[in-house]
Write a protein that holds these residues in place. Sequence first.
Motif, short mmCIF file in Angstrom:
data_model
loop_
_atom_site.label_atom_id
_atom_site.label_comp_id
_atom_site.label_asym_id
_atom_site.label_seq_id
_atom_site.Cartn_x
_atom_site.Cartn_y
_atom_site.Cartn_z
N THR A 191 0.83 -1.20 0.00
CA THR A 191 0.00 0.00 0.00
C THR A 191 0.87 1.25 0.00
O THR A 191 2.05 1.21 0.37
N GLN A 192 0.27 2.36 -0.38
CA GLN A 192 0.98 3.63 -0.36
C GLN A 192 1.34 4.00 1.08
O GLN A 192 2.40 4.56 1.34
N GLN A 193 0.49 3.62 2.02
CA GLN A 193 0.76 3.86 3.44
C GLN A 193 2.01 3.10 3.89
O GLN A 193 2.82 3.62 4.65
N ALA A 194 2.19 1.88 3.40
CA ALA A 194 3.38 1.10 3.75
C ALA A 194 4.64 1.78 3.23
O ALA A 194 5.66 1.83 3.92
N VAL A 195 4.57 2.31 2.02
CA VAL A 195 5.71 3.04 1.46
C VAL A 195 6.02 4.25 2.33
O VAL A 195 7.18 4.49 2.69
N SER A 196 5.01 5.00 2.69
CA SER A 196 5.20 6.19 3.53
C SER A 196 5.83 5.82 4.87
O SER A 196 6.75 6.51 5.34
N LYS A 197 5.36 4.75 5.48
CA LYS A 197 5.91 4.34 6.77
C LYS A 197 7.36 3.89 6.65
O LYS A 197 8.18 4.19 7.52
#
Length: 45
Positions: free
Chosen positions: A28-34
């Motif tokens: 997910t894009q959230q995983a990339v951000s984290k």
Amino acid sequence: MDLDTIRTFVVAADAGQFQEAAAELAVTQQAVSKRIAALERNLGV
């Protein structure tokens, strides 16, 4: 610092967008951000 975090950084840098990097990495894009945020914390930037 782990290999997935470094790979995420490289893919995001090449893609120029977190969402495009997420699609390439099949996360997910959230995983990339984290992952990028964790890398920044580890490097102190």
